[in-house]
Design a protein around this motif. Structure first.
Motif: not given
Length: 277
Positions: A81-97
């Motif tokens: 759950v936490i990994i998915r939240i972090v991945v989706v949030t970072s993608l939405s802000y352009g910080l996926s790296r």
């Protein structure tokens, strides 16, 4: 000194504060004494005699085996759950790296060791401490004499095996859950492909530099000592020496829980300062 004693005896609030301070200092001193006794037993060859190894192994299995599966499943679900939240949030802000680094730092370095320690405490060592306290109170009330000698005799047969089991359980649960979280982080972020292993290992290796690895190992070590020793310490001493032992059973367990949580909080704060300051 006599003036202070006269003032303390003249005012009930000062007298209560004096008793509370003496009880607080005595309880922490008894805790340090018990920790020293447990550590000395750990390095004593007689502790691992053939007649005692089976009993120690029994407690290690009882404290670890029932909790390993449940904690692994629970930590895997929470990690997903936490990994998915972090991945989706970072993608939405352009910080996926930065998603992988954030996941490793939040879960592996901070949440999983803390959760493993609390899980073992609530499932194993805190109930054992309350059980010992009830047994000592029942024995003392039945015989009417202190049970200090019984506690000394039980140090090798009862207290040390349970303390060692709590320490070992924290080590195993934290290690298995950290490895499982690292695998889940790779699968969620990169998918089922072996071509991202180089990038993944480079990021993880950059995070786990020697300083961070040493802090993580020390944090798990101190967490395990706090969980394994503190809930059993106040049960070792009889009522005349331990001001907390004469309380009700529930208050006894609550006092041990508060003391253990305070130590864990201090360890966590020290690790955060070491990692980020």
């Amino acid at each position: 000194m006599s003036l202070m004693s006269t003032n303390a005896s003249s005012y009930p609030p000062l007298r209560r504060m004096h008793r509370s301070a003496i009880g607080w200092l005595t309880s922490w001193w008894r805790l340090l004494q018990f920790a020293a006794l447990i550590i000395s037993r750990a390095f004593a060859p007689s502790t691992y005699a053939s007649s005692r190894r089976r009993w120690i192994a029994h407690h290690l299995v009882v404290a670890t085996a029932p909790n390993l599966l449940w904690f692994s499943v629970l930590s895997a679900l929470i990690s997903l759950v936490i990994i998915r939240i972090v991945v989706v949030t970072s993608l939405s802000y352009g910080l996926s790296r930065y998603a992988l680094e954030m996941v490793v730092r939040v879960l592996v370095l901070e949440l999983i060791p803390l959760t493993a320690a609390l899980f073992v405490a609530l499932r194993s060592t805190l109930p054992a401490g309350v059980e010992f306290a009830q047994m000592r109170l029942a024995a003392a009330s039945a015989s009417g004499i202190p049970t200090r000698l019984d506690a000394r005799d039980a140090l090798q047969t009862e207290f040390f095996p349970r303390a060692a089991a709590g320490v070992f359980a924290v080590w195993l649960l934290a290690a298995v859950s950290c490895v499982l979280t690292l695998v889940l982080a790779y699968l969620v972020i990169y998918g089922f492909t072996p071509w991202a292993l180089q990038s993944y290992t480079r990021v993880v290796g950059h995070i786990f530099n020697p300083a961070v690895s040493m802090i993580l190992a020390l944090k798990i070590l101190f967490f395990s000592f706090a969980v394994g020793v503190i809930p059993l310490a106040s049960s070792y001493y009889h009522g005349a020496a331990n001001p907390l032992f004469g309380r009700a059973h529930g208050t006894h367990g609550l006092a041990d829980m508060v003391r253990m949580f305070s130590v864990i909080l201090l360890i966590e704060a020290a690790s955060l300062m070491g990692n980020y300051y």
